[in-house]
Enzyme design. Structure first.
Site: not given
Length: 213
Positions: A69, A118, A154
């Site tokens: 991350e 992203d 999504d």
């Protein structure tokens, strides 16, 4: 929304060096030494707040998990989740995923997870997408010969783009799911974003792609 800067983050990460790997490039080709065993290593790129990786570590105790991350203000939440779970098969790295070949040896990783990455929807930002060909080249290098990529999102646009990118690169699409929660997969571990979006009734897409070498 961008997470606020937390001035105490550096000290918190240093205090939890049993979870956070501060010099990950030094362990290239020797990540099993970090875990003190020869279990397979799975990699999550974009760990976020750590719900997925801590849940997977609990569900699969004989697998080692490494989470990357880049955002320091976010990874501290993942560190806390791993710490609270008391799982010893997770390590976290606060680095940029663009340097994977410098961080892991050839064929050192068994599986890669890309969760709610992203989407970078603008065409001029295509190279930043984690399923762009330059990233796939890195994955191909660090994954074992039958290594697998698991993508959940999504974002329909990113999902469709990724399916094409995988296919053009020569990966085999082993699973394409257009509504993950409709199939009620009992092995699925949700991320924070996944819970948020599914609670709004939005479909979650998943695919599994495997390199054939």
């Amino acid at each position: 929304m961008r997470a606020r800067n937390k001035p105490w983050a550096d000290d918190f990460l240093k205090e939890n060096d049993h979870i956070v790997i501060h010099q990950p490039f030094e362990y290239k080709e020797n990540w099993n030494e970090v875990f003190h065993n020869d279990h397979p290593i799975h990699l999550e790129i974009g760990t976020g707040k750590g719900q997925f990786i801590s849940g997977m570590a609990k569900q699969y105790p004989d697998t080692n998990f490494v989470g990357i991350e880049i955002a320091k203000s976010i990874i501290i939440s993942a560190v806390q989740k791993v710490k609270d779970s008391e799982q010893d098969n997770v390590r976290l790295v606060n680095e940029n995923a663009k340097d994977l070949r410098e961080m892991f040896g050839q064929h050192e990783i068994e599986k890669i997870y890309l969760n709610f990455s992203d989407p970078w929807p603008k065409t001029k930002h295509e190279k930043r997408r984690l399923t762009f060909k330059t990233f796939l080249e890195q994955y191909c290098h660090i994954l074992k010969q039958d290594g697998e990529i698991v993508l959940k999102t999504d974002n329909k646009g990113l999902f469709e783009y990724s399916l094409v990118s995988f296919s053009q690169f020569g990966l085999v699409l082993e699973e394409v799911v257009l509504d993950l929660h409709a199939m009620e997969d009992p092995t699925n571990v949700k991320t924070e974003y996944e819970e948020k979006f599914s609670n709004k009734g939005m479909p979650i897409y998943r695919c599994r792609a495997r390199f054939v070498k």
